[in-house]
Design an enzyme around this catalytic site. Sequence first.
Site: not given
Ligand code: G6Q
Length: 547
Positions: A219, A275-276, A361, A392
């Site tokens: 993406e 990532g998260r 996740e 509401h």
């Molecule tokens: C989070 C996941 C996932 C990740 C995205 C984007 O813990 O790993 O949400 O952040 O898939 O990944 P990239 O930063 O590698 O594009």
Amino acid sequence: MTLSKQAQPSLTSRPQWQALAEHYQAIGGKHLRELFAADPQRGQQLTLEAEGLYLDYSKNRITAQTIDLLVDLANACQLPDRIDAMFAGEKINITEDRAVLHTALRAPRDANVQVDGANVIPDVHAVLDKMSSFCTRVRSGKWLGQTGKPIRNIVNIGIGGSDLGPVMAYEALRHFSDRNLTMRFVSNVDATDFVEATADLDPEVTLFIVASKTFTTMETMTNADTARQWLLSGVGGERAAIAKHFVALSTNAEKVTEFGIDTQNMFEFWDWVGGRYSMESAIGLSTMLAIGPEAFQDMLAGFHSIDEHFRSAPLAQNLPCLMGLLSIWYANFFDVETVAVLPYDQYLKRFPAYLQQLTMESNGKYVTVEGNQVDYATGMIYWGEPGTNGQHSFYQLIHQGTRLIPCDFIAFGRSLNPLGEHQDILIANVLAQSEALAFGKTAEEVAADGTPAWLVPHRVFQGNRPSNTLLAQQMSPHVLGQLVALYEHSVFVQSVIWNIDAFDQWGVELGKVLAKRIIPELSSTHTAKLQHDSSTNELIRRYRALK
Ligand code: G6Q
């Protein structure tokens, strides 16, 4: 062998678990009305104050003994050791053989956190310094685009952990943001996201942040390619413009260079940042651009204050620990499936969406760290909306539905936008909600209002619906950091009890692989026989006909 790889006894066979199961039999059916009546001090006692945050957990279906038993379970699951292991940089993300060190991202300059024999803190601060000087140049108008004009628009391209944190933080800290900068976020591969985010932007004054840990996410790379074309066609097509209009946030220098971004314009982070768990790493560049380096530091200090509290406070007086253990109590003994997070602050409107990823996740796992299937429920479903809006719409089900939904209410003493009576009205509502959920309204009380008998059952509120209320003085970068750290550590506590790896996310892989296979099959020129199941094959044919 690391601590986390040592075989653990099955959770449900632990005596501490059995003790909780028995305790549930004894008090699970008690009404909060009874519990409050039995102890007039309950509303003062079942509370905890730390680092400027006040947690009222008295409206939970617990007694003081419940906390003792939950803490016993946490100790049996070696929670204190696991907390130490995380802070010390042990490779507790066992399936990816990685340390989990988001706490190092907000540690002070003089801290020492070792990964593979090296202190990572100097690198963390070197990136923060680089981010600060970049942000200062952009914010002061010194960073110029290809045609010599200062940057005024920032578009963050990223998805998942590289989007949800930045979006949430931008919305949460908008009050502190530079209103001369327009911030936009593009995540979805649906072109609509890019088109709508850039429709009114002038490429000459637009900077793209390509935020991707791996720099391979489909993406993000699709959107980044589109952005590159949009930008180059807007500023005269010279590739040199990329250096002035694109920066990258990544761990993958090679891929960044391949895309055409100079590594000078790359802000690095590391594989020990999930990532998260990355919004305060380089992934937070959009946040720093919006609020400035000093306010970003305040946010980091907020995170750090909860980190220190988490690692040092006794478990029974430990905010994230208590919140995590209460989740265990509901998930595993009341069979609760969802938790509503209900911030009474419009700035936190994306906070529940952010928490969805953080919680689900992380703890949406059905095997233990040893790879055995669990025989107990794990990760609850987190969701929510800001109050009073939710009142509401979906609160009806929380008040009178058949499901038990513990709520986390979040509220502030002061509004950042004090206007008339708004704040008192807002806060009266949050207090009224937790009161109504806990105590309800009996048939006698409803009848006493003169309600006709046939209508009484419809107007009865059973009550006994639990909630936490978290109070802080005012929304700020510092408090935002605290709130995020609070939930991060609560998620970790839950994962330790459930004996699962909260830091991997294998569950997102299969769909990615299958999508790659389907992409070429959607083209009408694809001639090879479709070899999916009959449903997928037919949907592909239908799509081809529709396109
Ligand atoms: C989070 C996941 C996932 C990740 C995205 C984007 O813990 O790993 O949400 O952040 O898939 O990944 P990239 O930063 O590698 O594009």
